[in-house]
Design a protein around this motif. Structure first.
Motif, PDB file in Angstrom:
ATOM      1  N   ASP A 159      53.740  20.545  32.301  1.00 24.83           N
ATOM      2  CA  ASP A 159      54.542  19.855  32.062  1.00 24.83           C
ATOM      3  C   ASP A 159      55.531  20.105  30.924  1.00 24.83           C
ATOM      4  N   VAL A 160      54.862  20.608  29.815  1.00 23.89           N
ATOM      5  CA  VAL A 160      55.530  20.655  28.543  1.00 23.89           C
ATOM      6  C   VAL A 160      54.995  22.298  28.015  1.00 23.89           C
ATOM      7  N   LEU A 161      56.167  23.397  27.333  1.00 22.61           N
ATOM      8  CA  LEU A 161      55.691  24.436  27.025  1.00 22.61           C
ATOM      9  C   LEU A 161      56.142  24.482  25.537  1.00 22.61           C
ATOM     10  N   ILE A 162      55.136  24.947  24.656  1.00 25.29           N
ATOM     11  CA  ILE A 162      55.179  24.745  23.127  1.00 25.29           C
ATOM     12  C   ILE A 162      55.246  26.435  22.639  1.00 25.29           C
ATOM     13  N   GLY A 163      56.389  26.764  22.041  1.00 29.69           N
ATOM     14  CA  GLY A 163      56.332  28.114  21.566  1.00 29.69           C
ATOM     15  C   GLY A 163      55.748  28.323  20.186  1.00 29.69           C
ATOM     16  N   ALA A 164      54.471  28.684  20.138  1.00 24.44           N
ATOM     17  CA  ALA A 164      53.978  28.577  18.721  1.00 24.44           C
ATOM     18  C   ALA A 164      53.523  30.133  18.576  1.00 24.44           C
ATOM     19  N   ASP A 165      54.469  31.070  18.876  1.00 26.23           N
ATOM     20  CA  ASP A 165      54.418  32.588  19.073  1.00 26.23           C
ATOM     21  C   ASP A 165      54.798  33.140  17.680  1.00 26.23           C
ATOM     22  N   GLY A 166      55.131  32.652  16.690  1.00 28.79           N
ATOM     23  CA  GLY A 166      55.331  33.483  15.383  1.00 28.79           C
ATOM     24  C   GLY A 166      56.898  34.075  15.296  1.00 28.79           C
ATOM     25  N   VAL A 167      56.824  34.677  14.169  1.00 31.03           N
ATOM     26  CA  VAL A 167      58.366  35.331  13.831  1.00 31.03           C
ATOM     27  C   VAL A 167      59.154  35.971  14.891  1.00 31.03           C
ATOM     28  N   GLY A 168      58.715  36.646  15.843  1.00 31.49           N
ATOM     29  CA  GLY A 168      59.172  37.267  16.876  1.00 31.49           C
ATOM     30  C   GLY A 168      59.366  36.592  18.085  1.00 31.49           C
ATOM     31  N   SER A 169      59.251  35.390  18.092  1.00 36.12           N
ATOM     32  CA  SER A 169      58.771  34.544  19.300  1.00 36.12           C
ATOM     33  C   SER A 169      59.861  34.805  20.516  1.00 36.12           C
ATOM     34  N   PRO A 170      59.073  35.235  21.613  1.00 39.85           N
ATOM     35  CA  PRO A 170      59.963  35.470  22.791  1.00 39.85           C
ATOM     36  C   PRO A 170      60.238  34.070  23.330  1.00 39.85           C
ATOM     37  N   VAL A 171      59.613  32.834  23.212  1.00 40.87           N
ATOM     38  CA  VAL A 171      59.931  31.767  23.607  1.00 40.87           C
ATOM     39  C   VAL A 171      61.207  31.305  22.857  1.00 40.87           C
ATOM     40  N   ARG A 172      61.157  31.384  21.617  1.00 44.55           N
ATOM     41  CA  ARG A 172      62.583  31.186  21.025  1.00 44.55           C
ATOM     42  C   ARG A 172      63.651  31.885  21.415  1.00 44.55           C
ATOM     43  N   GLY A 173      63.434  33.342  21.653  1.00 46.69           N
ATOM     44  CA  GLY A 173      64.505  34.105  21.909  1.00 46.69           C
ATOM     45  C   GLY A 173      65.081  33.654  23.267  1.00 46.69           C
ATOM     46  N   GLN A 174      64.400  32.973  24.329  1.00 48.13           N
ATOM     47  CA  GLN A 174      64.832  32.717  25.583  1.00 48.13           C
ATOM     48  C   GLN A 174      65.500  31.139  25.397  1.00 48.13           C
ATOM     49  N   TYR A 175      64.821  30.410  24.757  1.00 52.05           N
ATOM     50  CA  TYR A 175      65.299  28.822  24.618  1.00 52.05           C
ATOM     51  C   TYR A 175      66.385  28.671  23.476  1.00 52.05           C
ATOM     52  N   LEU A 176      66.345  29.468  22.456  1.00 56.75           N
ATOM     53  CA  LEU A 176      67.392  29.071  21.325  1.00 56.75           C
ATOM     54  C   LEU A 176      67.832  30.498  21.076  1.00 56.75           C
ATOM     55  N   PRO A 177      68.468  31.225  21.768  1.00 55.32           N
ATOM     56  CA  PRO A 177      69.014  32.593  21.511  1.00 55.32           C
ATOM     57  C   PRO A 177      69.957  32.601  20.110  1.00 55.32           C
ATOM     58  N   GLN A 178      70.618  31.445  19.901  1.00 52.45           N
ATOM     59  CA  GLN A 178      71.245  31.305  18.728  1.00 52.45           C
ATOM     60  C   GLN A 178      70.767  31.168  17.339  1.00 52.45           C
ATOM     61  N   ALA A 179      69.191  30.998  17.488  1.00 49.66           N
ATOM     62  CA  ALA A 179      68.622  31.021  16.013  1.00 49.66           C
ATOM     63  C   ALA A 179      68.349  32.506  15.323  1.00 49.66           C
ATOM     64  N   GLU A 180      68.469  32.454  14.142  1.00 50.81           N
ATOM     65  CA  GLU A 180      68.656  33.767  13.280  1.00 50.81           C
ATOM     66  C   GLU A 180      67.651  33.938  12.283  1.00 50.81           C
ATOM     67  N   ARG A 181      67.366  35.041  12.270  1.00 49.03           N
ATOM     68  CA  ARG A 181      66.295  35.275  10.998  1.00 49.03           C
ATOM     69  C   ARG A 181      67.120  36.604  10.195  1.00 49.03           C
TER      70      ARG A 181
END
Length: 413
Positions: A159-181
């Motif tokens: 039902d819910v997906l949590i991206g706790a996959d660190g600095v190179g997070s693939p979840v973040r890359g798909q969900y929030l591609p605008q996020a920058e480091r």
């Protein structure tokens, strides 16, 4: 949602993801963690980590009583935190917060624990929850929830997906591609010196206990932390007793080939940079284990504007990675885990909708999370001030604060 109907997928088995899994399992919520490591022993590198009161409170809220007891048994006193010159002259000494709140209990003070030990503790009781060898590739949202796809061809539905996959997070890359480091213009070089009998014979105060920050009129600084559980574990060795050092240096002061240097070469590089420092500091670096040397480019997340909340979210370094200076990254991830746990419990009980629960977590997390990002970067910049005038002003400020705190301490006694 009614009780027991919620299923949470957590991508990433680091400190934050495991703490969240512990909290959800303790609350009776169906949770599964998917970790790319092949076994629980794949991630055995690490140094002492400082768990502050926020992190301690999060662990206490999420961990079963027995596991919390294992955590407290695995920690050691932080000791004093000293600011020193490169000649080991004291600028300021901060007593550990356990001394300031003697009756506050373990959740109101800070703790020191080895990272490998902490992760091992957080894995306790999660054998039926944790799935190793699951490299996350992508997710797809469906009318009924979310499906996670892994490199081995398997999938998981929740039902819910949590991206706790660190600095190179693939979840973040798909969900929030605008996020920058972005780079912070600094490298960190981590080292370990095992606390053998020979080392104990020459290592003297102030380097032999607690934590020290060495500040010099140079584009680099050195932090020293002693981790010693030998009193609790007679005859112990390895990660039970060592001195950890972190040398933080501006990129411009480093050779262009720094990424190609091996452990022994990194030690020699640091040795050349601190050649005029106190002999004990030079020896501390020179005798460190070359196999422990770890070069880390320091990067930081760019603050994010709020987004429309869904049944997908992020925690820890996946959303607000920060400079390691100050030791706030792990504690902020633990705080995320506890905050998100509380909201998911409300969702599982049917008190709020998915968007409301995730949205409440994200509102809080973006506030305190990026406050920590800014603070860590400020600490790093303060330590890397290289001008003689700037360093003199900083030292004068530290001495003034040190004198003021000692006068207050004498007045209370």
């Amino acid at each position: 949602m009614s009780g027991a109907s919620l299923k949470v997928l957590v991508v990433g088995g680091g400190i934050g993801g495991l703490c969240l899994a512990q909290g959800l399992k303790r609350a009776g919520i169906d949770v599964a963690v998917y970790e790319r490591d092949r076994t629980r022993d794949d991630r055995l590198e690490g140094y002492r980590i400082h768990i502050d009161p926020d992190g301690a409170k999060a662990l206490h809220s999420c961990l079963p009583e027995k596991v919390w007891a294992e955590f407290t048994a695995g920690t050691v006193d932080l000791g004093s935190f000293r600011f020193l010159t490169e000649g080991l002259r004291e600028l300021m000494e901060l007593e550990p917060d356990a001394h300031r709140v003697p009756d506050g209990g373990p959740t109101s003070r800070s703790h020191a624990i080895d990272r490998v030990t902490l992760r091992d503790i957080l894995l306790t009781g999660l054998d039926d929850v944790l799935h190793f060898g699951k490299k996350f590739e992508r997710y797809e949202r469906t009318p009924d929830g979310v499906v996670a796809h892994f490199a081995d061809g398997s999938t998981a539905t929740g039902d819910v997906l949590i991206g706790a996959d660190g600095v190179g997070s693939p979840v973040r890359g798909q969900y929030l591609p605008q996020a920058e480091r972005v780079d912070t213009d600094a490298f960190g070089i981590g080292l370990k010196l095992p606390l053998t009998d020979e080392v104990r014979a020459w290592l003297r105060p102030p380097l032999s206990t607690g934590r020290c920050m060495i500040m010099a009129p140079a584009p680099y600084f050195l932090s020293v932390s002693v981790f010693d559980r030998s009193a609790e574990r007679p005859g112990s060795s390895g990660d039970d007793a060592y001195v950890g050092t972190a040398f933080v240096v501006r990129r411009g002061a480093c050779p262009a080939n720094i990424h190609a240097l091996d452990g022994a070469e990194l030690i020699r590089l640091v040795g050349r940079m601190i050649s005029g420092w106190h002999p004990d500091l030079r020896r501390l670096v020179a005798e460190s284990d070359p196999g422990s040397a770890l070069l880390v480019p320091y990067k930081t997340s760019v603050p994010l504007k709020p987004w429309q909340s869904t049944n997908i979210t992020l925690l820890g370094d996946a959303v607000h990675s920060m400079s390691p200076v100050g030791g706030m990254g792990g504690n902020t991830a633990l705080r995320d885990a506890d905050e998100l746990r509380g909201q998911l419990v409300r969702l599982d009980g049917g008190a709020v909708s998915t968007e409301q629960a995730i949205g409440a977590y994200e509102t809080a997390m973006l506030d305190y999370g990026f406050a920590a990002v800014r603070k860590a970067l400020r600490y790093q910049d303060q330590g890397l001030r290289s001008g003689t005038i700037a360093t003199s002003l900083s030292r004068a400020s530290f001495r003034a604060m040190n004198g003021m705190m000692r006068r207050r301490a004498r007045a209370r006694s």
